[in-house]
Design a protein around this motif. Structure first.
Motif, PDB file in Angstrom:
ATOM      1  N   LEU A 152       0.818  -1.219   0.000  1.00 13.59           N
ATOM      2  CA  LEU A 152       0.000   0.000   0.000  1.00 13.59           C
ATOM      3  C   LEU A 152       0.849   1.267   0.000  1.00 13.59           C
ATOM      4  CD1 LEU A 152      -2.730  -1.022   2.628  1.00 13.59           C
ATOM      5  CD2 LEU A 152      -2.800  -1.270   0.129  1.00 13.59           C
ATOM      6  N   GLN A 153       2.161   1.098  -0.028  1.00 15.35           N
ATOM      7  CA  GLN A 153       3.080   2.237   0.039  1.00 15.35           C
ATOM      8  C   GLN A 153       3.026   3.059  -1.254  1.00 15.35           C
ATOM      9  OE1 GLN A 153       4.683   4.744   1.525  1.00 15.35           O
ATOM     10  NE2 GLN A 153       5.536   3.186   2.911  1.00 15.35           N
ATOM     11  N   ARG A 154       3.425   4.332  -1.173  1.00 16.82           N
ATOM     12  CA  ARG A 154       3.541   5.163  -2.369  1.00 16.82           C
ATOM     13  C   ARG A 154       4.441   4.468  -3.391  1.00 16.82           C
ATOM     14  NH1 ARG A 154      -0.742   8.365  -1.622  1.00 16.82           N
ATOM     15  NH2 ARG A 154      -0.513   9.806   0.148  1.00 16.82           N
ATOM     16  N   SER A 155       4.083   4.531  -4.623  1.00 21.37           N
ATOM     17  CA  SER A 155       4.758   3.893  -5.762  1.00 21.37           C
ATOM     18  C   SER A 155       4.561   2.380  -5.775  1.00 21.37           C
ATOM     19  CB  SER A 155       6.262   4.232  -5.827  1.00 21.37           C
ATOM     20  OG  SER A 155       7.032   3.441  -4.948  1.00 21.37           O
ATOM     21  N   GLY A 156       3.809   1.843  -4.821  1.00 21.60           N
ATOM     22  CA  GLY A 156       3.451   0.432  -4.861  1.00 21.60           C
ATOM     23  C   GLY A 156       4.389  -0.527  -4.174  1.00 21.60           C
ATOM     24  N   SER A 157       5.431  -0.031  -3.489  1.00 22.53           N
ATOM     25  CA  SER A 157       6.331  -0.937  -2.778  1.00 22.53           C
ATOM     26  C   SER A 157       7.121  -0.192  -1.702  1.00 22.53           C
ATOM     27  CB  SER A 157       7.321  -1.613  -3.743  1.00 22.53           C
ATOM     28  OG  SER A 157       8.428  -0.764  -4.027  1.00 22.53           O
ATOM     29  N   PHE A 158       7.783  -0.977  -0.846  1.00 24.27           N
ATOM     30  CA  PHE A 158       8.597  -0.438   0.237  1.00 24.27           C
ATOM     31  C   PHE A 158       9.785   0.375  -0.260  1.00 24.27           C
ATOM     32  CE2 PHE A 158      11.159  -3.983  -1.008  1.00 24.27           C
ATOM     33  CZ  PHE A 158      12.452  -3.710  -0.575  1.00 24.27           C
ATOM     34  N   LYS A 159      10.153   0.207  -1.513  1.00 23.76           N
ATOM     35  CA  LYS A 159      11.387   0.790  -2.039  1.00 23.76           C
ATOM     36  C   LYS A 159      11.448   2.308  -1.906  1.00 23.76           C
ATOM     37  CE  LYS A 159      13.395  -2.925  -3.986  1.00 23.76           C
ATOM     38  NZ  LYS A 159      14.807  -3.349  -3.806  1.00 23.76           N
ATOM     39  N   VAL A 160      10.297   2.948  -1.867  1.00 22.16           N
ATOM     40  CA  VAL A 160      10.276   4.411  -1.812  1.00 22.16           C
ATOM     41  C   VAL A 160      10.978   4.939  -0.560  1.00 22.16           C
ATOM     42  CG1 VAL A 160       8.063   4.661  -0.583  1.00 22.16           C
ATOM     43  CG2 VAL A 160       8.774   6.397  -2.233  1.00 22.16           C
ATOM     44  N   ARG A 161      11.003   4.161   0.508  1.00 20.05           N
ATOM     45  CA  ARG A 161      11.622   4.601   1.767  1.00 20.05           C
ATOM     46  C   ARG A 161      13.123   4.854   1.588  1.00 20.05           C
ATOM     47  NH1 ARG A 161       8.678   3.042   6.628  1.00 20.05           N
ATOM     48  NH2 ARG A 161       6.693   2.037   6.115  1.00 20.05           N
ATOM     49  N   GLY A 162      13.832   3.833   1.143  1.00 22.59           N
ATOM     50  CA  GLY A 162      15.273   3.976   0.967  1.00 22.59           C
ATOM     51  C   GLY A 162      15.639   4.943  -0.127  1.00 22.59           C
ATOM     52  N   VAL A 163      14.864   4.933  -1.215  1.00 21.16           N
ATOM     53  CA  VAL A 163      15.161   5.815  -2.342  1.00 21.16           C
ATOM     54  C   VAL A 163      14.981   7.271  -1.951  1.00 21.16           C
ATOM     55  CG1 VAL A 163      14.460   6.498  -4.658  1.00 21.16           C
ATOM     56  CG2 VAL A 163      14.655   4.077  -4.085  1.00 21.16           C
ATOM     57  N   PHE A 164      13.912   7.589  -1.226  1.00 17.92           N
ATOM     58  CA  PHE A 164      13.682   8.959  -0.787  1.00 17.92           C
ATOM     59  C   PHE A 164      14.861   9.456   0.056  1.00 17.92           C
ATOM     60  CE2 PHE A 164       9.116  10.504  -1.180  1.00 17.92           C
ATOM     61  CZ  PHE A 164       9.488  11.778  -1.541  1.00 17.92           C
ATOM     62  N   PHE A 165      15.290   8.626   0.991  1.00 21.68           N
ATOM     63  CA  PHE A 165      16.379   9.033   1.881  1.00 21.68           C
ATOM     64  C   PHE A 165      17.685   9.191   1.111  1.00 21.68           C
ATOM     65  CE2 PHE A 165      19.559   7.910   5.310  1.00 21.68           C
ATOM     66  CZ  PHE A 165      19.481   9.142   5.953  1.00 21.68           C
ATOM     67  N   ALA A 166      17.967   8.266   0.200  1.00 23.23           N
ATOM     68  CA  ALA A 166      19.216   8.319  -0.566  1.00 23.23           C
ATOM     69  C   ALA A 166      19.256   9.535  -1.479  1.00 23.23           C
ATOM     70  CB  ALA A 166      19.391   7.030  -1.375  1.00 23.23           C
ATOM     71  N   VAL A 167      18.180   9.790  -2.218  1.00 25.44           N
ATOM     72  CA  VAL A 167      18.151  10.943  -3.121  1.00 25.44           C
ATOM     73  C   VAL A 167      18.279  12.238  -2.319  1.00 25.44           C
ATOM     74  CG1 VAL A 167      16.728  12.273  -4.735  1.00 25.44           C
ATOM     75  CG2 VAL A 167      16.863   9.779  -4.945  1.00 25.44           C
ATOM     76  N   HIS A 168      17.599  12.294  -1.190  1.00 28.38           N
ATOM     77  CA  HIS A 168      17.704  13.465  -0.296  1.00 28.38           C
ATOM     78  C   HIS A 168      19.160  13.714   0.106  1.00 28.38           C
ATOM     79  CE1 HIS A 168      17.318  15.887   3.353  1.00 28.38           C
ATOM     80  NE2 HIS A 168      17.845  14.897   4.043  1.00 28.38           N
TER      81      HIS A 168
END
Length: 339
Positions: A54-70
């Protein structure tokens, strides 16, 4: 810094936790529910599902990606590249659209159409290359090495990615302090690496298991060999796990993960069916596989009978092709006979 000497992740995990909470307050990340499954809770198991599908973009991956890009934007990067079998690339496309930076993704030619469409929907440039993750990764490395202004956000070989994903573990510990075991799909290894590390340092009595397809047992083999083992020509319905062991995650997994449980293709399909039919949850093979050791009985054998265990299965993603889902539903009688 040598990957043979894992760094202390706790400061990064704390920073990622605070950042993800801020993103949550703005609606860009969801604190996903921890849902008790009446259907799966039996045989001495109280089963809870962490619904990252149910996460944004459809998977858990958004968590790590958001932090890394930030973190990398602070270093001045504005163009980000990744290689992925799907969900990580979709997450990067989503994050790039939110933060208004450029995203390029390299995916194997076998990547499901639904995932490619999601990447393009968020505005990413999609390059299809090779028949496997390993071949696509070589292409991504070639692109990133040709332009120092492009930052490669690796799907698992990145401390920021691992720390961001580990916020799932913190939420589980907050929402279910009495958890006894956590089941996590195991691909490149960033999520199980981070959660197993966290649990060992916070509450070591909790068991953390990685779950892999029998058709892609590269971590089971790697732990046996004591070094990363790369497999070629992986074919599994859990295509999001058709990857390779990450050099960085491997060093945490070999120290902190309590084991790898393998699930055959039939039981992965049955897991997809059970979640949809009885829990009304849409999950791809790489997400549904987390309940595989529950429905095939392997988890009870691992934990031992006679006690009651609180178990969390992380349902990591929802990206499944409609045609693949239709074929699974057409096989209802076969799955019902063993459910």
């Amino acid at each position: 810094m040598s990957v043979n000497k894992p760094i202390d992740l706790m400061p990064l995990i704390q920073e990622a936790w605070e950042f993800i909470r801020r993103m949550e307050s703005m609606g860009y990340v969801i604190r996903t529910p921890l849902y008790r499954s009446e259907r799966l809770s039996s045989n001495g198991l109280n089963v809870y599902l962490k619904l990252e599908n149910l996460q944004r973009s459809g998977s858990f991956k958004v968590r790590g990606v958001f932090f890394a890009v930030h973190k990398y934007m602070r270093d001045g990067y504005e163009h980000f590249l990744t290689v992925s079998t799907g969900n990580h690339a979709v997450a990067l496309a989503y994050v790039a659209s939110v933060l208004r930076v450029r995203a390029t993704v390299v995916v194997p030619e076998t990547t499901p159409r639904s995932k490619v469409e999601d990447m393009e929907k968020y505005g990413a440039e999609v390059i299809k290359y090779g028949k496997s993750y390993v071949e696509a990764e070589k292409k991504a490395l070639e692109i990133s090495s040709s332009d120092p202004k492009i930052k490669l956000i690796h799907t698992f070989n990145d401390y920021y990615i691992i720390a961001g994903h580990t916020t799932i573990g913190l939420e589980i510990l907050e929402d279910l302090p009495s958890v006894d075991a956590i089941l996590i799909p195991l691909g490149g290894g960033a999520l199980p690496a981070g959660v197993s590390y966290l649990v060992r340092h916070v509450k070591p009595s909790i068991k953390v298991y990685g779950v892999q397809p029998e058709n892609a047992p590269f971590y089971a083999l790697s732990l046996k060999e004591g070094k990363p083992v790369v497999l070629s020509n992986i074919e599994t319905i859990a295509d999001g796990l058709a990857s390779r062991p990450g050099e960085i995650p491997f060093e945490y997994i070999r120290r902190y993960l309590d084991g790898v449980l393998l699930v055959n293709e039939y039981d992965i399909e049955r897991a997809i069916y059970v979640l949809l039919k009885y829990e009304h949850i849409i999950a791809e093979g790489a997400g549904a596989i987390a309940i595989g050791p529950i429905i095939n009985g392997d988890l009870v054998k691992k934990l031992g009978q006679g006690d009651v265990y609180n178990v969390v299965a992380v349902i990591t993603g929802s990206h499944i092709d409609v045609e693949r889902l239709r074929k699974i539903l057409e096989n209802e009688k076969a799955y019902e006979s063993r459910t």
